[in-house]
Design an enzyme around this catalytic site. Sequence first.
Site, PDB file in Angstrom:
ATOM      1  N   HIS A 202      70.648  35.816   2.207  1.00 54.12           N
ATOM      2  CA  HIS A 202      71.400  36.123   3.422  1.00 54.12           C
ATOM      3  C   HIS A 202      70.694  37.243   4.174  1.00 54.12           C
ATOM      4  CE1 HIS A 202      74.870  36.455   6.061  1.00 54.12           C
ATOM      5  NE2 HIS A 202      74.815  37.768   5.910  1.00 54.12           N
TER       6      HIS A 202
ATOM      7  N   ARG B 275      84.704  18.087   5.352  1.00 51.18           N
ATOM      8  CA  ARG B 275      83.756  18.887   4.571  1.00 51.18           C
ATOM      9  C   ARG B 275      83.712  18.441   3.109  1.00 51.18           C
ATOM     10  NH1 ARG B 275      81.593  23.608   6.195  1.00 51.18           N
ATOM     11  NH2 ARG B 275      83.124  23.744   7.859  1.00 51.18           N
TER      12      ARG B 275
ATOM     13  N   ASN C 273      71.471  31.803  -2.982  1.00 52.04           N
ATOM     14  CA  ASN C 273      71.310  31.881  -1.529  1.00 52.04           C
ATOM     15  C   ASN C 273      70.595  33.173  -1.144  1.00 52.04           C
ATOM     16  OD1 ASN C 273      71.772  31.065   1.222  1.00 52.04           O
ATOM     17  ND2 ASN C 273      73.439  32.565   1.343  1.00 52.04           N
TER      18      ASN C 273
ATOM     19  N   GLY D 263      62.679  25.624   7.479  1.00 50.24           N
ATOM     20  CA  GLY D 263      62.292  25.698   6.082  1.00 50.24           C
ATOM     21  C   GLY D 263      61.222  26.711   5.762  1.00 50.24           C
ATOM     22  N   SER D 264      61.226  27.869   6.431  1.00 52.21           N
ATOM     23  CA  SER D 264      60.171  28.848   6.156  1.00 52.21           C
ATOM     24  C   SER D 264      60.316  29.451   4.763  1.00 52.21           C
ATOM     25  CB  SER D 264      60.156  29.940   7.231  1.00 52.21           C
ATOM     26  OG  SER D 264      61.335  30.707   7.211  1.00 52.21           O
TER      27      SER D 264
ATOM     28  N   ARG E  28      75.600  25.237   6.232  1.00 46.96           N
ATOM     29  CA  ARG E  28      76.887  24.612   5.984  1.00 46.96           C
ATOM     30  C   ARG E  28      77.674  25.493   5.023  1.00 46.96           C
ATOM     31  NH1 ARG E  28      79.277  20.870   8.761  1.00 46.96           N
ATOM     32  NH2 ARG E  28      80.255  20.014   6.891  1.00 46.96           N
TER      33      ARG E  28
ATOM     34  N   GLU F 205      83.853  32.599  -2.106  1.00 50.55           N
ATOM     35  CA  GLU F 205      83.983  33.524  -0.994  1.00 50.55           C
ATOM     36  C   GLU F 205      82.637  33.653  -0.289  1.00 50.55           C
ATOM     37  OE1 GLU F 205      85.273  38.152  -0.032  1.00 50.55           O
ATOM     38  OE2 GLU F 205      85.470  37.349  -2.063  1.00 50.55           O
TER      39      GLU F 205
ATOM     40  N   LEU G 240      80.068  25.689   2.089  1.00 52.65           N
ATOM     41  CA  LEU G 240      80.357  24.745   1.016  1.00 52.65           C
ATOM     42  C   LEU G 240      81.790  24.911   0.523  1.00 52.65           C
ATOM     43  CD1 LEU G 240      76.982  25.337  -0.809  1.00 52.65           C
ATOM     44  CD2 LEU G 240      77.614  23.265   0.455  1.00 52.65           C
TER      45      LEU G 240
END
Length: 219
Positions: A111, A67, A109, A14-15, A93, A145, A95
């Site tokens: 990345h 899932r 998000n 969790g940084s 995970r 995607e 989704l």
Amino acid sequence: MTEQKLLLLISGRGSNLRAIQRACQNGDLPARISAVISNRPNAAGLAWCREAGLATRVIPHQVYPDRASFDQALAAAIDDHAPDWIILAGFMRQLTDSFVQRYVGRLINIHPSLLPAFPGLHTHQHALHAGVRWHGATVHFVIPELDAGPIIAQGIVPILADDNPETLAARVLDLEHQLYPQALRHLLRGDCVLKNDRVVWQRGYQSPDFSGCNPGGSA
């Protein structure tokens, strides 16, 4: 500006969560973290959350048969908190399409690569193998995607001659801790909006730029 509610999803230390919480506490981000949910009971970030007084919940994916059923349970937990934004911060995970569509436009998000280059896992190793000179991180909206959603902001670091995946990962992570809160700040203030599957910046604003080993960003 009305304070907005963030719900963060984590799987590990969790940084990035801690960087976002700092930005909320010092007023850089017009928001508060309403809850943190993890799919791993032993995620190190959960212990930090409890010390920080943040509400936590664990939804272990291993107990669900597939899932889709896990994502249904996760969505129910998220909706209990009615967040304005759902922030993936090291949530490991993939989704389901139905989950993503449920929160389309509110699911964000980060990345560890300069998307669209090197989606998926092991990005630092792939970057070194490809021989590229620059690497970095991307904040983006989540779409069905994988790692292909509209880009909000990117930051770059140079690849050094003696880099290995570990040293490169550490430098990119330092970048993420500055890029993610700044990108979220612009998004929450309405400096940029999602329109026709593209991120559109309002007049007078532009995507924050980050570069170098000790990056800085625009206001």
